[in-house]
Scaffold this motif. Sequence first.
Motif, PDB file in Angstrom:
ATOM      1  N   THR A  81       1.055  -1.465  -0.230  1.00 31.46           N
ATOM      2  CA  THR A  81      -0.076  -0.025   0.007  1.00 31.46           C
ATOM      3  C   THR A  81       1.106   1.867  -0.187  1.00 31.46           C
ATOM      4  OG1 THR A  81      -1.800  -0.962   1.650  1.00 31.46           O
ATOM      5  CG2 THR A  81      -1.944   1.302   1.304  1.00 31.46           C
ATOM      6  N   ILE A  82       0.527   1.664  -0.910  1.00 32.72           N
ATOM      7  CA  ILE A  82       1.206   3.525  -1.303  1.00 32.72           C
ATOM      8  C   ILE A  82       1.009   4.729  -0.149  1.00 32.72           C
ATOM      9  CG2 ILE A  82       3.248   2.537  -2.200  1.00 32.72           C
ATOM     10  CD1 ILE A  82       1.742   4.089  -5.072  1.00 32.72           C
ATOM     11  N   GLU A  83      -0.857   4.363  -0.854  1.00 31.22           N
ATOM     12  CA  GLU A  83      -1.483   5.813  -0.356  1.00 31.22           C
ATOM     13  C   GLU A  83      -3.198   5.039   0.182  1.00 31.22           C
ATOM     14  OE1 GLU A  83      -4.321   9.631  -0.959  1.00 31.22           O
ATOM     15  OE2 GLU A  83      -3.673   7.672  -2.251  1.00 31.22           O
ATOM     16  N   LEU A  84      -3.399   5.633   1.868  1.00 33.25           N
ATOM     17  CA  LEU A  84      -5.081   4.988   1.801  1.00 33.25           C
ATOM     18  C   LEU A  84      -5.326   6.217   2.525  1.00 33.25           C
ATOM     19  CD1 LEU A  84      -5.035   4.636   4.737  1.00 33.25           C
ATOM     20  CD2 LEU A  84      -4.033   2.301   4.415  1.00 33.25           C
ATOM     21  N   LYS A  85      -6.804   6.573   2.042  1.00 31.56           N
ATOM     22  CA  LYS A  85      -7.341   8.076   2.805  1.00 31.56           C
ATOM     23  C   LYS A  85      -9.188   6.950   3.454  1.00 31.56           C
ATOM     24  CE  LYS A  85      -9.342  12.308   1.516  1.00 31.56           C
ATOM     25  NZ  LYS A  85     -10.985  11.561   2.824  1.00 31.56           N
ATOM     26  N   SER A  86      -9.910   7.570   4.012  1.00 31.67           N
ATOM     27  CA  SER A  86     -11.050   7.096   4.395  1.00 31.67           C
ATOM     28  C   SER A  86     -11.797   9.011   5.088  1.00 31.67           C
ATOM     29  CB  SER A  86     -10.697   6.214   5.422  1.00 31.67           C
ATOM     30  OG  SER A  86      -9.973   6.671   7.822  1.00 31.67           O
ATOM     31  N   ASN A  87     -13.210   8.342   4.864  1.00 32.73           N
ATOM     32  CA  ASN A  87     -13.899   9.104   5.571  1.00 32.73           C
ATOM     33  C   ASN A  87     -14.806   8.337   6.454  1.00 32.73           C
ATOM     34  OD1 ASN A  87     -13.336  10.708   2.097  1.00 32.73           O
ATOM     35  ND2 ASN A  87     -13.436  12.213   4.229  1.00 32.73           N
ATOM     36  N   HIS A  88     -14.949   8.851   6.950  1.00 34.15           N
ATOM     37  CA  HIS A  88     -16.114   8.060   7.971  1.00 34.15           C
ATOM     38  C   HIS A  88     -17.559   9.220   8.594  1.00 34.15           C
ATOM     39  CE1 HIS A  88     -13.097   5.420   9.388  1.00 34.15           C
ATOM     40  NE2 HIS A  88     -12.279   6.479   8.971  1.00 34.15           N
ATOM     41  N   LEU A  89     -18.522   7.971   8.545  1.00 35.35           N
ATOM     42  CA  LEU A  89     -19.605   9.516   8.065  1.00 35.35           C
ATOM     43  C   LEU A  89     -20.981   8.126   8.860  1.00 35.35           C
ATOM     44  CD1 LEU A  89     -19.876   8.188   4.414  1.00 35.35           C
ATOM     45  CD2 LEU A  89     -19.066  10.018   5.496  1.00 35.35           C
ATOM     46  N   GLY A  90     -20.183   6.985   9.961  1.00 33.65           N
ATOM     47  CA  GLY A  90     -21.151   7.158  11.006  1.00 33.65           C
ATOM     48  C   GLY A  90     -20.320   5.441  11.576  1.00 33.65           C
ATOM     49  N   THR A  91     -21.333   5.401  12.930  1.00 29.79           N
ATOM     50  CA  THR A  91     -20.822   4.422  13.691  1.00 29.79           C
ATOM     51  C   THR A  91     -21.280   3.059  14.215  1.00 29.79           C
ATOM     52  OG1 THR A  91     -19.159   3.973  15.072  1.00 29.79           O
ATOM     53  CG2 THR A  91     -21.206   5.505  15.689  1.00 29.79           C
ATOM     54  N   ALA A  92     -20.845   2.284  14.673  1.00 30.10           N
ATOM     55  CA  ALA A  92     -21.404   1.432  15.672  1.00 30.10           C
ATOM     56  C   ALA A  92     -20.851   0.696  16.580  1.00 30.10           C
ATOM     57  CB  ALA A  92     -21.742  -0.336  14.375  1.00 30.10           C
ATOM     58  N   THR A  98     -19.799  -5.088   7.388  1.00 23.91           N
ATOM     59  CA  THR A  98     -19.536  -5.449   6.328  1.00 23.91           C
ATOM     60  C   THR A  98     -18.788  -4.442   5.236  1.00 23.91           C
ATOM     61  OG1 THR A  98     -20.231  -6.845   4.397  1.00 23.91           O
ATOM     62  CG2 THR A  98     -21.842  -4.622   4.985  1.00 23.91           C
ATOM     63  N   VAL A  99     -17.800  -4.888   4.431  1.00 25.06           N
ATOM     64  CA  VAL A  99     -17.090  -4.262   3.585  1.00 25.06           C
ATOM     65  C   VAL A  99     -17.186  -4.721   1.526  1.00 25.06           C
ATOM     66  CG1 VAL A  99     -14.748  -5.414   3.827  1.00 25.06           C
ATOM     67  CG2 VAL A  99     -15.389  -3.339   2.545  1.00 25.06           C
ATOM     68  N   SER A 100     -17.269  -4.064   1.031  1.00 21.88           N
ATOM     69  CA  SER A 100     -17.730  -3.912  -0.194  1.00 21.88           C
ATOM     70  C   SER A 100     -16.124  -3.133  -1.406  1.00 21.88           C
ATOM     71  CB  SER A 100     -18.894  -3.546  -1.346  1.00 21.88           C
ATOM     72  OG  SER A 100     -18.345  -4.681  -2.102  1.00 21.88           O
ATOM     73  N   ALA A 101     -15.188  -4.245  -1.141  1.00 22.21           N
ATOM     74  CA  ALA A 101     -13.979  -3.201  -1.853  1.00 22.21           C
ATOM     75  C   ALA A 101     -14.294  -3.827  -3.851  1.00 22.21           C
ATOM     76  CB  ALA A 101     -13.058  -3.868  -1.613  1.00 22.21           C
ATOM     77  N   LYS A 102     -13.622  -2.399  -4.718  1.00 21.37           N
ATOM     78  CA  LYS A 102     -14.075  -2.923  -5.805  1.00 21.37           C
ATOM     79  C   LYS A 102     -12.737  -1.972  -6.547  1.00 21.37           C
ATOM     80  CE  LYS A 102     -18.608  -3.304  -5.962  1.00 21.37           C
ATOM     81  NZ  LYS A 102     -20.015  -2.815  -6.258  1.00 21.37           N
ATOM     82  N   ALA A 103     -12.509  -2.134  -7.822  1.00 22.87           N
ATOM     83  CA  ALA A 103     -11.503  -1.774  -8.416  1.00 22.87           C
ATOM     84  C   ALA A 103     -11.862  -0.550  -9.110  1.00 22.87           C
ATOM     85  CB  ALA A 103     -10.874  -2.944  -9.726  1.00 22.87           C
ATOM     86  N   ASN A 122     -28.489  -2.820   9.279  1.00 25.23           N
ATOM     87  CA  ASN A 122     -29.204  -1.960   8.561  1.00 25.23           C
ATOM     88  C   ASN A 122     -28.750  -1.060   6.580  1.00 25.23           C
ATOM     89  OD1 ASN A 122     -27.547  -0.855   9.370  1.00 25.23           O
ATOM     90  ND2 ASN A 122     -28.706   0.940  11.329  1.00 25.23           N
ATOM     91  N   GLY A 123     -27.827  -1.451   6.470  1.00 24.19           N
ATOM     92  CA  GLY A 123     -26.927  -1.025   5.418  1.00 24.19           C
ATOM     93  C   GLY A 123     -26.396   0.330   5.159  1.00 24.19           C
ATOM     94  N   LYS A 124     -26.604   1.379   6.471  1.00 27.19           N
ATOM     95  CA  LYS A 124     -26.252   2.316   6.771  1.00 27.19           C
ATOM     96  C   LYS A 124     -24.696   2.311   6.671  1.00 27.19           C
ATOM     97  CE  LYS A 124     -25.495   6.192  10.333  1.00 27.19           C
ATOM     98  NZ  LYS A 124     -25.807   6.941  11.696  1.00 27.19           N
ATOM     99  N   THR A 125     -24.197   3.317   5.454  1.00 22.88           N
ATOM    100  CA  THR A 125     -22.766   3.797   5.200  1.00 22.88           C
ATOM    101  C   THR A 125     -22.082   3.790   6.496  1.00 22.88           C
ATOM    102  OG1 THR A 125     -22.974   3.751   2.861  1.00 22.88           O
ATOM    103  CG2 THR A 125     -20.808   4.456   3.913  1.00 22.88           C
ATOM    104  N   ILE A 126     -20.653   3.557   6.785  1.00 25.66           N
ATOM    105  CA  ILE A 126     -20.114   3.710   8.402  1.00 25.66           C
ATOM    106  C   ILE A 126     -18.704   4.818   7.407  1.00 25.66           C
ATOM    107  CG2 ILE A 126     -18.780   2.891   9.940  1.00 25.66           C
ATOM    108  CD1 ILE A 126     -20.521   0.583  10.383  1.00 25.66           C
TER     109      ILE A 126
END
Length: 140
Positions: A81-92, A98-103, A122-126
């Motif tokens: 990994t040479i770079e990563l970024k995340s935006n956190h929009l919610g919590t549990a 669950t996670v779905s990773a796509k190229a 509930n499918g809410k994006t975290i």
Amino acid sequence: MNPDFTAEYANKFAKGTLPDHLNIRITEVGEGLCTADMEISRFHLAPNGFLHAGSVVTLADTACGLACFANLPEGANNFTTIELKSNHLGTAREGAITVSAKAVHMGRTTQVWDATVSDKSNGKTIALFRCTQMILYPKA
């Protein structure tokens, strides 16, 4: 894609590593994708009682990394990994996420992966996550 890199293989491959310790379970690996689940335990939480951002990032990074490994270009033997970024929009606080990773880009020298982490009930994006992987080749 390496057809031998199944979800079952990915879980065995991760045995004894951080994803295994955090109870991350790969549920699907395919061409340009990977999905995984993580049952929330107390050790996934921050001291304030909410899901620790590091737990969320580890779930997303694991799915992207294993997907990259399964989808290495011909002749490549690894990645980093040479770079990563995340935006956190919610919590549990309980249940599972669950996670779905796509190229997004699967080139010869780099790959870019996007992942969405959601509350499984509930499918809410975290969180939304993006990482760039450098593809590694054996030294001549």
